[in-house]
Design an enzyme around this catalytic site. Structure first.
Site, PDB file in Angstrom:
ATOM      1  CE  LYS A  52      -3.648  -2.632   2.166  1.00 23.25           C
ATOM      2  NZ  LYS A  52      -4.278  -3.163   3.367  1.00 23.25           N
ATOM      3  CD  GLN A  96      -3.316  -5.135   6.479  1.00 17.91           C
ATOM      4  OE1 GLN A  96      -3.267  -4.150   5.762  1.00 17.91           O
ATOM      5  NE2 GLN A  96      -3.952  -6.240   6.113  1.00 17.91           N
ATOM      6  CG  ASP A 119      -9.577  -1.182   5.015  1.00 13.53           C
ATOM      7  OD1 ASP A 119      -9.266  -1.322   3.819  1.00 13.53           O
ATOM      8  OD2 ASP A 119      -8.882  -1.601   5.961  1.00 13.53           O
TER       9      ASP A 119
END
Ligand code: NAD
Length: 293
Positions: A52, A96, A119
């Site tokens: 990312k 994450q 997200d």
């Protein structure tokens, strides 16, 4: 059979984002800033986060990683989330997953400000998505919908079978495919581990989206001739055909299914590259305040 090339599509979108960010910088606007919170030293999580970061760099986005040891307490992690929620320099951030067992993942997700939840896992964003309001769409489902759109694959009125009901892939993509939108407007059947007669149900599908997490589990007898097949699975399996001794495969038996279907996403190079690019798309939207104003 035509390949749906996720790598090429992701590259095209990367160029579009890069151009847009260059334009923002020319106008003295700050470039979008994505932050990632990484807990512990799980190698897969480290790889995802560094992927990312690299992708951000390529398009001219700022990125920061907040690394914390696996023994960080839930309270301390919630403080990190709170800090990022309040930091005006950060447009969007992700935590994450997975998190260590002593941390309640759902509690952490719900602590994220929905306006920065790039997200799209926060219940507010999921609720907005379900009701057709502007929302951050989880990256993998957004990547799948973008591929269907860019390849001009007709979804309206089609019989779509989604296999897998996870919160990050199967359930949201099922909702997106059935929403009153284009792509969308499909008749969706959501299958899961308790589904009976999966083979017969899948064999009726015009579009199959496989997010099962079992290598090669969608076999040719489960696929109707000329169906569209989207393979979300990623598995590293032993192989004596590669230098590394491993190769990546999906949930679909590619060699046999590809002979029968009209379109298919390969693994690697299908849905995977679209996931990261969709996160960047969401971050760009966050910096432009497109979703929440
Ligand atoms: P998950 O394990 O959370 O969910 C799997 C789903 O499959 C469950 O809902 C389960 O009910 C269903 N399932 C399991 N066995 C089944 C069976 N025999 N018949 C029907 N349904 C069955 O997985 P996930 O997070 O949704 O990920 C699925 C796969 O996609 C994994 O291989 C994962 O690595 C991959 N993935 C890829 C990307 C990407 O960017 N390409 C992103 C996320 C996940």
């Amino acid at each position: 059979m035509k390949l749906i090339d996720g790598r090429k599509t992701a590259e095209l979108i990367k160029e579009e984002i890069k151009k847009e960010i260059a334009g923002m910088i020319d106008k003295n606007d700050k470039s979008p800033h994505l932050a990632a919170v990484l807990v512990g030293d799980d190698p897969a999580s480290q790889t995802y986060v560094s992927g990312k970061e690299k992708a951000c760099k390529k398009v001219g986005m700022m990125s920061s990683v907040y690394k914390h040891p696996a023994n960080i307490s839930e309270k301390e992690l919630l403080e990190v989330v709170d800090f990022l929620n309040g930091d005006p320099e950060i447009d969007g951030f992700i935590v994450q997953l997975p998190l260590p067992d002593h941390i309640n993942e759902q509690k952490v997700i719900e602590a994220i400000d929905p306006r920065k939840d790039v997200d799209g896992f926060h219940p507010v964003n999921l609720g907005r998505m379900i009701t057709g309001m502007p929302a951050y769409i989880p990256a993998t489902p957004l990547g799948i919908m973008t591929l269907l759109e860019r390849y001009e694959i007709e979804t309206e009125g089609k019989n779509c079978v989604v296999i897998g009901r996870s919160n990050i892939v199967g359930t949201p993509v099922g909702i997106l495919m059935s929403r009153k939108s284009d792509p969308g407007n499909a008749t969706v059947t959501l299958c899961h581990s308790k589904t009976e007669n999966l083979k017969d149900i899948a064999a009726q599908a015009d579009i199959i989206i496989a997010a099962i997490g079992k290598a090669g589990s969608v076999t040719a007898d489960m696929v109707k001739k000329d169906a569209v097949v989207i393979d979300v699975g990623i598995h590293r399996i032993k192989s004596n055909q590669t230098k590394t001794g491993y190769k990546l495969v999906g949930d679909v038996d590619f060699d046999r299914v590809s002979k029968k279907c009209s379109y298919i996403t390969p693994v690697p190079g299908g849905v995977g590259p679209m996931t990261i690019i969709s996160l960047l798309t969401n971050t760009l939207k966050a910096s432009k305040k497109e979703i929440y104003g």
